[in-house]
Design a protein around this motif. Structure first.
Motif, short mmCIF file in Angstrom:
data_model
loop_
_atom_site.label_atom_id
_atom_site.label_comp_id
_atom_site.label_asym_id
_atom_site.label_seq_id
_atom_site.Cartn_x
_atom_site.Cartn_y
_atom_site.Cartn_z
N SER A 78 -8.89 -0.82 5.44
CA SER A 78 -9.11 -0.02 4.24
C SER A 78 -9.65 -0.87 3.10
N GLU A 79 -9.24 -2.11 3.02
CA GLU A 79 -9.75 -3.00 1.98
C GLU A 79 -11.23 -3.31 2.19
N GLU A 80 -11.67 -3.29 3.44
CA GLU A 80 -13.07 -3.53 3.76
C GLU A 80 -13.98 -2.45 3.18
N MET B 229 0.83 -1.19 0.00
CA MET B 229 0.00 0.00 0.00
C MET B 229 0.87 1.25 0.00
N ALA B 230 0.32 2.30 -0.57
CA ALA B 230 1.08 3.53 -0.73
C ALA B 230 1.15 4.37 0.53
N PHE B 231 0.16 4.24 1.43
CA PHE B 231 0.10 5.14 2.57
C PHE B 231 0.57 4.52 3.88
N THR B 232 0.54 3.20 3.98
CA THR B 232 0.93 2.56 5.23
C THR B 232 1.38 1.13 4.98
N ASN C 159 -20.20 1.82 9.85
CA ASN C 159 -19.45 2.66 8.92
C ASN C 159 -19.93 2.47 7.49
N HIS C 160 -20.36 1.28 7.12
CA HIS C 160 -20.92 1.08 5.79
C HIS C 160 -22.19 1.93 5.62
#
Length: 101
Positions: free
Chosen positions: A13-15, A1-4, A70-71
């Motif tokens: 984040s994939e969720e 991943m680019a950010f972490t 959150n969804h």
């Protein structure tokens, strides 16, 4: 991943990746119309469409967040964007009459 590189953050984040893909697709129409109305100096239509979309958003927030956490928040945000686009599109005929006829 680019950010972490933190595995828990990547997993979480994939969720929510699907929402990050859906939001720009449903959001572009409203942003494009907002640019048209801004260029035509018709801020009242923008304000009114966002106010109507806010009412729908608050209802969706109260309904979906307790059910889907959150969804549900993402769903309400996508619904807000769709409603903003829809309501702003309802003002297009009036804008056309005012500016082109």
């Amino acid at each position: 991943m680019a950010f972490t590189t933190i595995p828990d953050v990547i997993s979480k984040s994939e969720e929510f990746l699907v929402w990050m893909l859906v939001f720009p697709i449903v959001g572009f129409w409203g942003l494009q119309l907002e640019g048209v109305f801004s260029g035509a100096t018709e801020a009242k239509s923008i304000r009114d469409s966002i106010a109507l979309a806010l009412i729908v958003f608050l209802g969706a927030l109260g309904l979906f967040v307790p059910l889907y956490q959150n969804h549900g928040l993402w769903l309400a945000l996508v619904e807000f964007s769709l409603c903003r686009s829809f309501f702003l599109s309802l003002f297009v005929p009036k804008l056309t009459r005012q500016k082109f006829y």
